[in-house]
Scaffold this motif. Structure first.
Motif, PDB file in Angstrom:
ATOM      1  N   THR A 362      33.130 -80.927  -2.616  1.00  0.00           N
ATOM      2  CA  THR A 362      32.263 -81.259  -1.481  1.00  0.00           C
ATOM      3  C   THR A 362      31.965 -82.750  -1.513  1.00  0.00           C
ATOM      4  OG1 THR A 362      31.212 -79.077  -1.404  1.00  0.00           O
ATOM      5  CG2 THR A 362      29.990 -80.902  -0.434  1.00  0.00           C
ATOM      6  N   HIS A 384      35.281 -80.205   1.170  1.00  0.00           N
ATOM      7  CA  HIS A 384      34.411 -79.847   2.285  1.00  0.00           C
ATOM      8  C   HIS A 384      33.462 -81.003   2.553  1.00  0.00           C
ATOM      9  CE1 HIS A 384      34.946 -75.252   1.418  1.00  0.00           C
ATOM     10  NE2 HIS A 384      36.013 -75.824   1.944  1.00  0.00           N
ATOM     11  N   GLY A 386      30.316 -82.485   4.230  1.00  0.00           N
ATOM     12  CA  GLY A 386      29.084 -82.001   4.839  1.00  0.00           C
ATOM     13  C   GLY A 386      28.181 -83.140   5.248  1.00  0.00           C
ATOM     14  N   GLY A 395      21.882 -80.670   2.635  1.00  0.00           N
ATOM     15  CA  GLY A 395      22.901 -80.355   3.625  1.00  0.00           C
ATOM     16  C   GLY A 395      22.424 -79.502   4.784  1.00  0.00           C
ATOM     17  N   THR A 397      25.077 -79.178   7.467  1.00  0.00           N
ATOM     18  CA  THR A 397      26.358 -78.734   8.013  1.00  0.00           C
ATOM     19  C   THR A 397      27.299 -78.433   6.860  1.00  0.00           C
ATOM     20  OG1 THR A 397      27.514 -80.866   8.098  1.00  0.00           O
ATOM     21  CG2 THR A 397      26.057 -80.338   9.959  1.00  0.00           C
ATOM     22  N   MET A 398      28.343 -77.676   7.165  1.00  0.00           N
ATOM     23  CA  MET A 398      29.382 -77.385   6.183  1.00  0.00           C
ATOM     24  C   MET A 398      30.641 -76.982   6.933  1.00  0.00           C
ATOM     25  SD  MET A 398      29.981 -77.524   3.010  1.00  0.00           S
ATOM     26  CE  MET A 398      30.706 -76.829   1.531  1.00  0.00           C
ATOM     27  N   GLN A 399      31.775 -77.173   6.315  1.00  0.00           N
ATOM     28  CA  GLN A 399      33.035 -76.761   6.920  1.00  0.00           C
ATOM     29  C   GLN A 399      33.164 -75.238   6.832  1.00  0.00           C
ATOM     30  OE1 GLN A 399      35.170 -78.687   8.429  1.00  0.00           O
ATOM     31  NE2 GLN A 399      34.597 -80.745   7.786  1.00  0.00           N
TER      32      GLN A 399
END
Length: 634
Positions: A362, A384, A386, A395, A397-399
């Motif tokens: 991440t 990922h 974010g 965080g 958002t995230m993929q």
């Protein structure tokens, strides 16, 4: 205004108490599970693992000492140390008694320490070593509320635990059970890139919410099935990103390794010995890894092989991305064969540098470039990317797993809403948004508008809800012709060149866009060693400087190829030394202090524009074409 609100939260446990409860619950259910690790001797590769029961007992012993020292619910205690096991014990002990943690960077200046401790009214501070104790001691006269200074390297925690031996363990449980989810757990300070840092009140619920949502939706990616995830913590817990990683590990039952040294050699050694299954970092770290891979390959005569392998990795990842997004059929036969060849010859060796077990990673803190994202995915470590802020407890958002889109920071976490206002500013609403800036009602009012947090970041949402960060509102440059330029994309593209370490785009009220550039010291040495220039010493030095100028100019031209001519860099200057924290030009989280940089290098900027030659040719629409007289190198 574009507005995206995703599905309701996934099935994450509802928070009924404070952050410390997760540790006590884990110790009750699975006492023998390793939860933390550290190296007792930094010179050796042996890691001591601490079980959930042992960590809880260490927390209880320390909490009893805090009670005996008068640390009661609502009191604030600063922690000024690197990423050590004691940091985690301290945080959970303070939360267990209802106190509030105030993280302070161990490298903070005397003035910064005085400001934060005075602003929060801390009654105690924990420092790591003698220099930290001296820094606090030099400002004690300004801190009437301060009662205790405990030093880790002088046995301060053992002394604190001994002080609490007469306090019954039940006293800790009694205090822990009255901690409410919406009470303040942390006062975390913003980076202060554009002014005075502000303390953000983060609640227990706010800090737990993104952790629980990420664990519910992405926790299975932390390790292969049936294995316990292992995460090496090396970024500072003084930053909300580090605190979120700490919370993810404790709440999710992952093994949290503590590495206080962040130098390249120390970190490489820790990665090889700890062998994490999941990796996290900031974009500059991933950039550094890529440049180290390239430099090492070139030094061993495999530079051309690495570059071909890197190009294949990016092409392979791009084809995979098109396939998972429903836009293509995936890598063709020839690309798959090339990728398989480089897997045996290159990629597995690169993964070995991170311990050999990292399956995913991440990136946070700022957007990761599309090229880097695809490179790491292509070598077998999908990253990922974010997005989050101090004000959002980490965080937001995230993929989406299996639907990752490089160049974006993913989609809003379930339960979080994101809007993009008419002026491009990102607005956020959700359970992790902070409680406000204690003691600064006006700043709180400006940031929180009808329940929405005005982030100060600029971005755009696509039709599928993927968010792309384009810059900061305060960073937008307005040239004298009225052209608005967001510097982030240009700076990101410049940093991708191996020789360039940092870049700051300037141009407010100027006739064109310019850039201040610093060079990567290690890669510069390697680059110079690879030159074969004839002539005596003065002539070779002149030719070397010309070659360096041409190389930087090519990097600038490459960055310009991604923007219109009116946004392109027309003048630049290479500075003799990098920006750093000690000079006040970087924040402790390694972000640029743009205003401070512009003030510090005001004379260089003036000279850069004064030396700019007039354009001899008509303006062209080709963004890759720019005049030789427009760049200034010194």
């Amino acid at each position: 205004m574009r507005d995206v609100a995703l599905a309701p939260p996934t099935a994450a446990p509802a928070l009924t108490g404070g952050l410390a409860d997760s540790l006590f619950d884990r110790a009750e259910r699975d006492p023998a599970r390793p939860l933390a690790a550290y190296r007792p001797d930094p010179a050796r590769d042996h890691w001591r693992e601490v079980t959930a029961a042992e960590l809880r007992d260490d927390v209880v012993d320390l909490a009893r000492g805090l009670i005996a020292s008068g640390i009661s619910p609502g009191r604030r205690v600063a922690v000024m140390a690197r990423t050590r096991y004691e940091w985690t014990v301290l945080a959970y002990a303070l939360w267990a008694v209802g106190a509030e943690v105030v993280p302070v960077y161990p490298t903070a200046s005397r003035e910064q320490v005085a400001y934060i401790l005075r602003d929060t009214g801390c009654v105690a501070v924990v420092v790591e070593d003698e220099p930290g104790a001296m820094t606090v001691g030099s400002v004690c006269a300004q801190l009437p509320a301060l009662r205790h200074v405990w030093q880790l390297d002088a046995g301060g925690l053992a002394q604190l635990a001994a002080r609490g031996e007469a306090i019954p363990r039940e006293a800790v449980d009694s205090l822990r059970r009255i901690v409410l989810p919406d009470t303040t757990a942390v006062i975390a300070y913003t980076s202060g890139t554009s002014g005075r840092p502000l303390g953000c009140a983060l609640s227990h619920r706010g800090l737990a919410s993104p952790c629980d949502t990420l664990l519910a939706g992405w926790g299975h990616t932390a390790a292969p099935p049936g294995e316990q995830g292992r995460v090496l913590a090396f970024l500072p817990f003084s930053h909300v990103y580090g605190l979120m990683i700490q919370g993810l590990c404790v709440r999710g039952g992952l093994l949290l390794g503590h590495e206080p040294e962040v130098g390249e050699q120390a970190l490489a050694r820790a990665l090889r010995s700890f062998r994490p299954t999941y990796f996290y970092g900031v974009p500059s770290l991933f950039e550094k890894l890529y440049k180290t891979f390239l430099r090492t390959a070139q030094q061993t005569g495999r530079g051309a092989l690495f570059e071909r392998a890197a190009e294949t990795a990016r092409a392979y990842a791009a084809a995979c991305e098109r396939q998972r997004l429903g836009r293509g059929s995936g890598p063709g036969m020839e690309l798959r064969l090339q990728h398989a060849v480089y897997e045996r010859a290159v990629y597995r060796r690169l993964r070995a540098a991170l311990g050999g077990r990292v399956g995913r990673a991440t990136s946070g803190g700022s957007p990761l470039s599309r090229e880097l994202s695809r490179f790491f995915e292509g070598i077998g470590i999908p990253v990922h990317d974010g997005y989050g802020l101090t004000e959002t407890s980490g965080g937001i958002t995230m993929q989406p797993h299996g639907r990752e889109k490089s160049g974006t920071v993913g989609r809003a976490l379930p339960g979080t809403e994101i809007r993009v206002a008419a002026d491009g500013e990102i607005l956020v609403r959700g359970p992790s948004v902070f409680l406000g800036y204690p003691g600064d009602r006006e700043a709180t009012r400006r940031a929180l508008r009808d329940g929405w947090l005005a982030t100060g970041d600029l971005g755009r949402l696509d039709a599928q809800g993927y968010l792309t960060i384009t810059g900061r509102k305060k960073d937008v440059i307005i040239t004298s012709s009225g052209k608005s330029v967001a510097p982030a994309a240009l700076e990101e593209r410049l940093r991708m060149h191996p020789l360039i370490h940092q870049a700051v785009v300037v141009g407010d009220n100027r006739p064109c866009v310019g850039a201040l550039i610093t060079l990567d010291p290690e890669f510069l040495v390697h680059w110079r060693a690879g030159l074969t220039l004839p002539g005596d010493v003065p002539l070779r030095e002149a030719r070397e400087e010309n070659a360096l100028r041409e190389e930087v100019a090519r990097a600038v031209a490459g960055a310009n190829s991604t923007v219109s001519r009116s946004e392109s860099i027309r003048v630049f200057r290479v500075l003799p030394e990098p920006f750093d924290v000690a000079s006040g030009l970087l924040t402790p989280s390694m972000k640029l202090r743009r205003d401070a940089i512009v003030r510090h290098y005001a004379q260089d900027i003036e000279a850069m524009y004064a030396a700019r030659a007039p354009l001899p040719r008509p303006v062209t629409e080709d963004p890759a074409v720019w005049d030789d007289g427009d760049d200034v190198f010194r």
